[in-house]
Write a protein that holds these residues in place. Sequence first.
Motif, PDB file in Angstrom:
ATOM      1  N   LEU A 144      18.837 -27.549 -51.367  1.00 58.12           N
ATOM      2  CA  LEU A 144      19.027 -28.104 -50.049  1.00 58.12           C
ATOM      3  C   LEU A 144      17.700 -28.732 -49.344  1.00 58.12           C
ATOM      4  N   ASP A 145      17.967 -29.666 -48.544  1.00 60.62           N
ATOM      5  CA  ASP A 145      16.727 -30.270 -47.916  1.00 60.62           C
ATOM      6  C   ASP A 145      16.373 -29.872 -46.536  1.00 60.62           C
ATOM      7  N   LEU A 146      17.175 -29.119 -45.832  1.00 61.75           N
ATOM      8  CA  LEU A 146      16.993 -28.465 -44.512  1.00 61.75           C
ATOM      9  C   LEU A 146      17.522 -27.292 -44.392  1.00 61.75           C
ATOM     10  N   VAL A 147      17.003 -26.311 -43.896  1.00 68.13           N
ATOM     11  CA  VAL A 147      17.900 -24.922 -43.720  1.00 68.13           C
ATOM     12  C   VAL A 147      17.209 -24.279 -42.502  1.00 68.13           C
ATOM     13  N   ILE A 148      18.137 -23.604 -42.148  1.00 71.14           N
ATOM     14  CA  ILE A 148      17.794 -22.413 -40.912  1.00 71.14           C
ATOM     15  C   ILE A 148      18.013 -21.240 -41.679  1.00 71.14           C
ATOM     16  N   VAL A 149      17.114 -20.219 -41.673  1.00 69.97           N
ATOM     17  CA  VAL A 149      17.108 -19.128 -42.335  1.00 69.97           C
ATOM     18  C   VAL A 149      16.313 -18.019 -41.233  1.00 69.97           C
ATOM     19  N   LYS A 150      16.801 -16.788 -41.573  1.00 64.30           N
ATOM     20  CA  LYS A 150      16.007 -15.474 -41.146  1.00 64.30           C
ATOM     21  C   LYS A 150      15.223 -14.754 -41.859  1.00 64.30           C
ATOM     22  N   GLN A 151      14.262 -14.535 -41.633  1.00 69.24           N
ATOM     23  CA  GLN A 151      13.092 -13.774 -42.519  1.00 69.24           C
ATOM     24  C   GLN A 151      12.502 -12.837 -41.655  1.00 69.24           C
ATOM     25  N   LEU A 262      13.126 -24.701 -42.149  1.00 71.48           N
ATOM     26  CA  LEU A 262      12.463 -25.428 -43.310  1.00 71.48           C
ATOM     27  C   LEU A 262      12.827 -26.706 -43.695  1.00 71.48           C
ATOM     28  N   HIS A 263      11.925 -27.649 -43.874  1.00 67.91           N
ATOM     29  CA  HIS A 263      12.039 -28.788 -44.721  1.00 67.91           C
ATOM     30  C   HIS A 263      10.775 -29.249 -45.422  1.00 67.91           C
ATOM     31  N   ARG A 264      10.934 -29.867 -46.344  1.00 70.43           N
ATOM     32  CA  ARG A 264       9.553 -30.322 -47.029  1.00 70.43           C
ATOM     33  C   ARG A 264       8.675 -31.395 -46.292  1.00 70.43           C
ATOM     34  N   ALA A 269      13.121 -39.563 -43.255  1.00 71.30           N
ATOM     35  CA  ALA A 269      13.004 -39.579 -41.635  1.00 71.30           C
ATOM     36  C   ALA A 269      14.284 -38.860 -41.101  1.00 71.30           C
ATOM     37  N   MET A 270      15.466 -39.000 -41.902  1.00 72.21           N
ATOM     38  CA  MET A 270      16.702 -38.646 -41.195  1.00 72.21           C
ATOM     39  C   MET A 270      16.684 -37.007 -41.305  1.00 72.21           C
ATOM     40  N   VAL A 271      16.046 -36.409 -42.538  1.00 76.91           N
ATOM     41  CA  VAL A 271      16.030 -34.928 -42.190  1.00 76.91           C
ATOM     42  C   VAL A 271      15.022 -34.233 -41.116  1.00 76.91           C
ATOM     43  N   LYS A 272      13.856 -35.257 -40.966  1.00 74.52           N
ATOM     44  CA  LYS A 272      13.219 -34.598 -39.963  1.00 74.52           C
ATOM     45  C   LYS A 272      13.987 -34.867 -38.436  1.00 74.52           C
ATOM     46  N   GLU A 273      14.764 -36.033 -38.322  1.00 77.16           N
ATOM     47  CA  GLU A 273      15.219 -36.177 -37.090  1.00 77.16           C
ATOM     48  C   GLU A 273      16.251 -34.927 -36.787  1.00 77.16           C
TER      49      GLU A 273
END
Length: 289
Positions: A144-151, A262-264, A269-273
């Motif tokens: 996965l490139d981009l995630v919303i997670v609970k921790q 989370l993302h790397r 740039a599209m992931v960050k946007e």
Amino acid sequence: MNNRFFDLDLLKTLVMVVDCSSFTVAASRLHSTQSTVSQKIRRLEAMAGHRLLERGHRDIQPTDAGETVLGYARRMLSLNDEMLDVLAGEFEVTIRLGLPEDFASGRRTTHVLSTFNRRHPRVKLEVTSGLSRDLSKGFDQGELDLVIVKQRRHSREAVACWPERLCWIDSAEAPSCDRDPIPLVAFPPRGLYRDDMIQAMERLGRRWRISFTSSSLSGIQAAVADGMGVSLLPARAVTNQHVIVTGHFGATAVDTMEVVILHRPRADAMVKELAGFLIDMLEQDLDER
């Protein structure tokens, strides 16, 4: 020099068997036979030099070597699809997004993703929903490139984070909070909120029992609504079939969790946007609490 090349068809078969947890169901989805699927798994295991699957009575789980191959398989298949899309002139980039179930099914999330898609019609979104622990694992393995997670709060560094407001909930029609022992509706062991619920009952000196377990948020919601017990869920997951228990049996507030993105660092740039779109969504959600 190692001249072995892994066959994408064999890798696709492995992914399908693991995702379906069944050779029979995988064969059906691959429009093949169970024996052919079994043969392909054996060929892949011979090529990898390791046993890749553990076949239990009720399900199929990857071995340690299988987990490794599975992670690479998903990436290789994704790259293959991405290459075909680019050659066809349909997509510039694919973003593999992971979302917890309560976000994936939310209208606000769908609206944000559709807005992003209209702005970037040549960006392909591949959305995976599931438990946060599985999404985190997928992110760490490069699936996965981009995630919303609970921790747990401050358990790992994130692009952005917010406190997760949790509520004790009971059935609106068939309350359970006066029962003794009190029935708890929970995610499986190691699932979110389960330990917090148990620890809260222990602190209060209440007798308790796990009355219902489900890995699905919708399963938890339905079980509580039908009077199978109380549970601890995010405020956004409370429906009109539930009531929020504010102090009826003395359960104190639980504030141990947070929502993170989370993302790397070197993400596209599209992931960050897209991450920016999701950050705005979560900021708005926090403002409305």
